[in-house]
Enzyme design. Structure first.
Site, mmCIF file in Angstrom:
data_model
loop_
_atom_site.group_PDB
_atom_site.id
_atom_site.type_symbol
_atom_site.label_atom_id
_atom_site.label_comp_id
_atom_site.label_asym_id
_atom_site.label_seq_id
_atom_site.Cartn_x
_atom_site.Cartn_y
_atom_site.Cartn_z
ATOM 1 N N MET A 30 29.453 13.326 -46.142
ATOM 2 C CA MET A 30 29.739 12.037 -46.775
ATOM 3 C C MET A 30 31.135 12.057 -47.411
ATOM 4 O O MET A 30 31.440 11.241 -48.288
ATOM 5 C CB MET A 30 28.672 11.712 -47.820
ATOM 6 C CG MET A 30 27.281 11.590 -47.185
ATOM 7 S SD MET A 30 26.163 10.529 -48.098
ATOM 8 C CE MET A 30 26.074 11.385 -49.648
ATOM 9 N N GLY A 31 31.967 13.015 -46.983
ATOM 10 C CA GLY A 31 33.331 13.077 -47.521
ATOM 11 C C GLY A 31 33.360 13.717 -48.896
ATOM 12 O O GLY A 31 32.407 14.378 -49.299
ATOM 13 N N GLY A 32 34.489 13.545 -49.605
ATOM 14 C CA GLY A 32 34.665 14.256 -50.882
ATOM 15 C C GLY A 32 34.620 15.748 -50.602
ATOM 16 O O GLY A 32 33.953 16.519 -51.286
ATOM 17 N N LEU A 33 35.359 16.157 -49.570
ATOM 18 C CA LEU A 33 35.170 17.510 -49.021
ATOM 19 C C LEU A 33 35.617 18.609 -49.988
ATOM 20 O O LEU A 33 36.594 18.448 -50.716
ATOM 21 C CB LEU A 33 35.927 17.647 -47.694
ATOM 22 C CG LEU A 33 35.503 16.692 -46.575
ATOM 23 C CD1 LEU A 33 36.229 17.064 -45.277
ATOM 24 C CD2 LEU A 33 33.987 16.696 -46.347
ATOM 25 N N HIS A 37 31.736 22.280 -47.662
ATOM 26 C CA HIS A 37 31.839 21.588 -46.369
ATOM 27 C C HIS A 37 32.686 22.427 -45.392
ATOM 28 O O HIS A 37 32.365 22.519 -44.210
ATOM 29 C CB HIS A 37 32.537 20.228 -46.538
ATOM 30 C CG HIS A 37 31.800 19.254 -47.402
ATOM 31 N ND1 HIS A 37 32.244 18.880 -48.645
ATOM 32 C CD2 HIS A 37 30.655 18.554 -47.195
ATOM 33 C CE1 HIS A 37 31.407 17.987 -49.177
ATOM 34 N NE2 HIS A 37 30.431 17.780 -48.321
ATOM 35 N N GLY A 147 24.207 22.520 -44.804
ATOM 36 C CA GLY A 147 24.274 23.505 -45.886
ATOM 37 C C GLY A 147 22.908 23.776 -46.495
ATOM 38 O O GLY A 147 22.091 22.863 -46.643
ATOM 39 N N ASP A 150 21.473 21.877 -49.849
ATOM 40 C CA ASP A 150 20.489 20.788 -49.807
ATOM 41 C C ASP A 150 19.315 21.291 -48.963
ATOM 42 O O ASP A 150 19.139 20.889 -47.816
ATOM 43 C CB ASP A 150 21.132 19.538 -49.209
ATOM 44 C CG ASP A 150 22.339 19.117 -50.016
ATOM 45 O OD1 ASP A 150 22.150 18.522 -51.083
ATOM 46 O OD2 ASP A 150 23.481 19.423 -49.613
ATOM 47 N N SER A 185 29.685 20.768 -55.206
ATOM 48 C CA SER A 185 29.088 19.488 -54.846
ATOM 49 C C SER A 185 30.101 18.392 -55.119
ATOM 50 O O SER A 185 30.837 18.456 -56.114
ATOM 51 C CB SER A 185 27.835 19.240 -55.695
ATOM 52 O OG SER A 185 27.454 17.885 -55.607
HETATM 53 P P1 AMP Z 1 27.340 15.881 -48.239
HETATM 54 O O1 AMP Z 1 28.748 15.478 -47.957
HETATM 55 O O2 AMP Z 1 27.040 16.127 -49.691
HETATM 56 O O3 AMP Z 1 26.339 14.952 -47.579
HETATM 57 O O4 AMP Z 1 27.132 17.282 -47.542
HETATM 58 C C1 AMP Z 1 27.440 17.478 -46.189
HETATM 59 C C2 AMP Z 1 26.958 18.838 -45.779
HETATM 60 O O5 AMP Z 1 27.607 19.836 -46.561
HETATM 61 C C3 AMP Z 1 25.447 19.027 -45.990
HETATM 62 O O6 AMP Z 1 24.913 19.748 -44.885
HETATM 63 C C4 AMP Z 1 25.401 19.835 -47.258
HETATM 64 O O7 AMP Z 1 24.233 20.627 -47.389
HETATM 65 C C5 AMP Z 1 26.635 20.707 -47.116
HETATM 66 N N1 AMP Z 1 27.071 21.201 -48.416
HETATM 67 C C6 AMP Z 1 27.288 20.487 -49.551
HETATM 68 N N2 AMP Z 1 27.627 21.301 -50.570
HETATM 69 C C7 AMP Z 1 27.612 22.569 -50.076
HETATM 70 C C8 AMP Z 1 27.870 23.860 -50.634
HETATM 71 N N3 AMP Z 1 28.201 24.028 -51.915
HETATM 72 N N4 AMP Z 1 27.778 24.934 -49.832
HETATM 73 C C9 AMP Z 1 27.427 24.795 -48.518
HETATM 74 N N5 AMP Z 1 27.175 23.611 -47.926
HETATM 75 C C10 AMP Z 1 27.268 22.512 -48.700
#
Ligand code: AMP
Length: 279
Positions: A30-33, A37, A147, A150, A185
């Site tokens: 969802m971005g905010g990399l 990520h 990841g 989650d 996060s």
């Molecule tokens: P999101 O952008 O929050 O939807 O996350 C996108 C992907 O990145 C998902 O598969 C998350 O589980 C993974 N992710 C988010 N934070 C972390 C982290 N700290 N370590 C590893 N993977 C992550």
């Protein structure tokens, strides 16, 4: 790196790659990399010839009082980071492209979505399962990477993919943490300076709980010790010790343990977990 906003143009390129015999790994975000990520991207690069990352803030996984409208949008920095990591394609679709029939979710999530965050965030996993279904339908990758941060989401997606996309290999990466243990996060940006200082206690509480479990402490003692660490500043949503494969109570057949915590720090909800062998 090529950027695609249009499904058809993306699919034309994917078809070209497949025709050249190239394997494709897909990393939905969802971005905010952040570095979490990017660890998924690193695994994707290792495993496949071509890597596609999507940035799409999925409206159907947010509750009506949640942060959909405030969710960080850092597309310019995200694009730079993905270019630096030699990603081949960035897919930034509109909601119309992902949900041409409107914002419904019809994918059924099994019992694994009914516990933990499924209770705190009704409908959340339906939204997650639906968006990942729609994205996999478009990208049709050889593998998709998520990841363990989650963890419940990972299990929901594994189950959905096994049912509808058996040819797609679902891979996962361990949680990437800040130096002080806080799980990275996108939502950590919401924390005030004071909240950010105490946020690592969540991981300390998880480590303590794991130690207590390995020392044969009862769930009551384990929970009380975790609550003690979290008593200053946190509001507990759930503290659970479960079978890591089913997210049900631990039985004699349990081989791996999941300790999963969810807390509020001010108005920010943080989740984290530890997975380990029962021993
Ligand atoms: P999101 O952008 O929050 O939807 O996350 C996108 C992907 O990145 C998902 O598969 C998350 O589980 C993974 N992710 C988010 N934070 C972390 C982290 N700290 N370590 C590893 N993977 C992550």
């Amino acid at each position: 790196m090529q950027t695609f906003t249009n499904v058809q143009l993306l699919q034309n390129t994917l078809d070209d790659w497949r025709a050249q015999g190239q394997s494709i790994a897909f990393v939905p975000t969802m971005g905010g990399l952040h570095a979490g990520h990017l660890s998924l991207v690193a695994l994707a690069k290792q495993k496949a010839d071509k890597v596609i990352v999507s940035v799409f803030v999925n409206p159907t996984q947010f509750g009506k009082d949640e942060d959909f409208d405030q969710y960080p949008n850092t597309l310019e920095q995200d694009t730079l980071q993905l270019e630096q990591h030699q990603v081949d394609g960035l897919f930034t679709p509109s909601a119309q492209q992902i949900y041409p029939q409107g914002l419904g979710s019809y994918i059924k999530v099994g019992a694994i979505g009914d516990v933990l965050c499924g209770i705190s965030r009704p409908g959340h996993f339906q939204g997650v399962a639906q968006v990942v279904y729609n994205l996999l339908e478009i990208v049709k990758p050889d593998m998709a990477i998520f990841g363990q941060k989650d963890y419940q989401q990972l299990l929901v997606i594994k189950q959905m993919a096994a049912q509808y996309f058996p040819a797609v290999e679902v891979l996962s990466q361990p949680t990437v943490r800040e130096k002080d243990g806080l799980a990275m996060s996108t939502r950590n940006q919401y924390l005030s300076i004071k909240e950010r200082q105490i946020a690592p206690h969540l991981y300390q509480a998880l480590l303590q709980a794991k130690q207590d479990y390995l020392n044969n402490a009862s769930v009551e003692v384990l929970t009380a010790n975790a609550e003690k660490i979290l008593e200053k500043g946190f509001k507990v949503d759930y503290l659970e010790v479960l079978d890591a494969n089913t997210l049900m109570q631990i039985t004699d057949n349990t081989s791996e343990i999941a300790i999963l915590f969810s807390v509020f720090l001010g108005s920010t909800r943080l989740i984290d977990n530890i997975i380990f062998n029962k021993g």
